[in-house]
Design a protein around this motif. Structure first.
Motif, mmCIF file in Angstrom:
data_model
loop_
_atom_site.group_PDB
_atom_site.id
_atom_site.type_symbol
_atom_site.label_atom_id
_atom_site.label_comp_id
_atom_site.label_asym_id
_atom_site.label_seq_id
_atom_site.Cartn_x
_atom_site.Cartn_y
_atom_site.Cartn_z
ATOM 1 N N PRO A 185 -25.699 1.736 12.962
ATOM 2 C CA PRO A 185 -25.736 1.860 11.496
ATOM 3 C C PRO A 185 -25.266 0.572 10.822
ATOM 4 O O PRO A 185 -24.389 -0.127 11.323
ATOM 5 C CB PRO A 185 -24.761 3.017 11.223
ATOM 6 N N LEU A 186 -25.877 0.272 9.673
ATOM 7 C CA LEU A 186 -25.556 -0.945 8.933
ATOM 8 C C LEU A 186 -25.044 -0.610 7.539
ATOM 9 O O LEU A 186 -25.348 0.446 6.994
ATOM 10 C CB LEU A 186 -26.794 -1.842 8.809
ATOM 11 N N THR A 187 -24.282 -1.523 6.970
ATOM 12 C CA THR A 187 -23.827 -1.401 5.587
ATOM 13 C C THR A 187 -24.740 -2.253 4.714
ATOM 14 O O THR A 187 -24.863 -3.465 4.911
ATOM 15 C CB THR A 187 -22.374 -1.891 5.443
ATOM 16 N N ARG A 188 -25.403 -1.632 3.765
ATOM 17 C CA ARG A 188 -26.332 -2.339 2.898
ATOM 18 C C ARG A 188 -25.592 -3.253 1.917
ATOM 19 O O ARG A 188 -24.478 -2.967 1.496
ATOM 20 C CB ARG A 188 -27.174 -1.338 2.102
ATOM 21 N N LEU A 189 -26.257 -4.340 1.555
ATOM 22 C CA LEU A 189 -25.762 -5.245 0.526
ATOM 23 C C LEU A 189 -26.763 -5.203 -0.624
ATOM 24 O O LEU A 189 -27.840 -5.825 -0.534
ATOM 25 C CB LEU A 189 -25.636 -6.673 1.068
ATOM 26 N N PRO A 190 -26.461 -4.484 -1.706
ATOM 27 C CA PRO A 190 -27.435 -4.311 -2.794
ATOM 28 C C PRO A 190 -27.966 -5.609 -3.379
ATOM 29 O O PRO A 190 -29.118 -5.677 -3.818
ATOM 30 C CB PRO A 190 -26.633 -3.513 -3.836
ATOM 31 N N ALA A 191 -27.150 -6.668 -3.375
ATOM 32 C CA ALA A 191 -27.577 -7.929 -3.983
ATOM 33 C C ALA A 191 -28.369 -8.823 -3.032
ATOM 34 O O ALA A 191 -28.901 -9.853 -3.452
ATOM 35 C CB ALA A 191 -26.352 -8.690 -4.487
ATOM 36 N N ALA A 192 -28.476 -8.434 -1.767
ATOM 37 C CA ALA A 192 -29.141 -9.284 -0.776
ATOM 38 C C ALA A 192 -30.656 -9.117 -0.828
ATOM 39 O O ALA A 192 -31.161 -8.082 -1.256
ATOM 40 C CB ALA A 192 -28.623 -8.938 0.619
ATOM 41 N N PRO A 193 -31.400 -10.127 -0.381
ATOM 42 C CA PRO A 193 -32.865 -10.025 -0.341
ATOM 43 C C PRO A 193 -33.315 -8.984 0.680
ATOM 44 O O PRO A 193 -32.539 -8.576 1.555
ATOM 45 C CB PRO A 193 -33.308 -11.438 0.055
ATOM 46 N N ASP A 194 -34.592 -8.590 0.586
ATOM 47 C CA ASP A 194 -35.113 -7.518 1.433
ATOM 48 C C ASP A 194 -34.997 -7.816 2.919
ATOM 49 O O ASP A 194 -34.860 -6.891 3.726
ATOM 50 C CB ASP A 194 -36.581 -7.244 1.092
ATOM 51 N N HIS A 195 -35.084 -9.081 3.304
ATOM 52 C CA HIS A 195 -35.066 -9.376 4.740
ATOM 53 C C HIS A 195 -33.673 -9.262 5.353
ATOM 54 O O HIS A 195 -33.535 -9.323 6.579
ATOM 55 C CB HIS A 195 -35.676 -10.753 5.039
ATOM 56 N N ILE A 196 -32.642 -9.101 4.534
ATOM 57 C CA ILE A 196 -31.303 -8.814 5.068
ATOM 58 C C ILE A 196 -31.091 -7.308 4.985
ATOM 59 O O ILE A 196 -30.887 -6.750 3.917
ATOM 60 C CB ILE A 196 -30.214 -9.580 4.302
ATOM 61 N N ALA A 197 -31.190 -6.646 6.150
ATOM 62 C CA ALA A 197 -31.136 -5.185 6.197
ATOM 63 C C ALA A 197 -29.733 -4.640 5.977
ATOM 64 O O ALA A 197 -29.568 -3.475 5.627
ATOM 65 C CB ALA A 197 -31.672 -4.693 7.540
#
Length: 233
Positions: free
Chosen positions: A121-133
């Protein structure tokens, strides 16, 4: 025939926890960009201050190298990463970790890989671009996870990403999300065609070379270029 990853490594051992408590300049720049200047507090709030539970399928692939630059030499990690990749073109024997993304065959030099893990499982970064999951804490280092199908602009959607290839360079770790591990390639350096920007149909700046395997071509990723793209996102 190239051996599978499991055949290549006789022992499957977990690496000890590494890092923790300090951040390289590269890590600080990445985390502050997407989590704010007080990113250390944000990491604690989101449960990223402690290493995540991971399952290694490879053990350690190459000798560990310092993640942070040597004191007084902030550019050493950057120059070392670029020099390592440039030097791969002159080696007599090249070892590559092969994998699949969106139905295509790719590989990365084993010298730039720390280990291969099962997806977690990963922690999302809302401000990151789509290619950073998202990000996760890998053995004490907070690492971005890259969706290769998006950063490579592949037209075919990626299927379930079941594995993570952990690469290191430029002062941090980056995980590459892949569908399947194909094989370990052990080839002569002369069998690789370098400088192939005009021949590949994906993001050409991220492809370092081509390897012919049977009737197909395996695209060799430029790990250093990929790190640069992630850091400039």
């Amino acid at each position: 025939m190239s051996p599978s990853l499991e055949e290549y490594f006789e022992e499957r051992v977990l690496l000890p926890e590494q890092g923790g408590g300090t951040f390289s300049d590269t890590e600080r720049a990445f985390l502050s960009r997407y989590m704010g200047e007080d990113f250390e507090a944000a990491l604690k709030r989101q449960g990223l201050a402690q290493p995540a539970a991971v399952e290694s399928i490879s053990g350690e692939l190459a000798a560990p190298v310092p993640v942070a630059p040597a004191p007084g030499d902030p550019g050493s990690e950057v120059s070392d990463a670029a020099a390592l990749e440039a030097g791969l073109r002159d080696v007599r024997e090249l070892k590559l970790v092969g994998f699949q993304v969106a139905g295509q065959e790719f590989a990365v030099p084993i010298a730039q890989v720390q280990e291969v893990l099962r997806a977690m499982p990963l922690t999302r970064l809302p401000a990151a671009p789509d290619h950073i999951a998202g990000v996760t804490n890998l053995r004490g280092r907070v690492a971005p996870m890259v969706d290769l199908s998006k950063i490579l602009d592949l037209s075919t959607p990626s299927r379930d990403n079941r594995f993570v290839i952990v690469c290191r360079g430029r002062g941090m770790l980056v995980g590459l999300l892949v569908e399947a591990i194909a094989a370990m390639h052990q080839v002569s350096g002369q069998d690789v065609e370098w400088a192939v920007e005009a021949r590949v149909g994906v993001a050409s700046d991220l492809i370092a070379g081509l390897l012919k395997v049977g009737d197909g071509l395996v695209k060799i990723l430029s790990v250093d270029s990929l790190f640069q793209k992630v850091l400039k996102s």
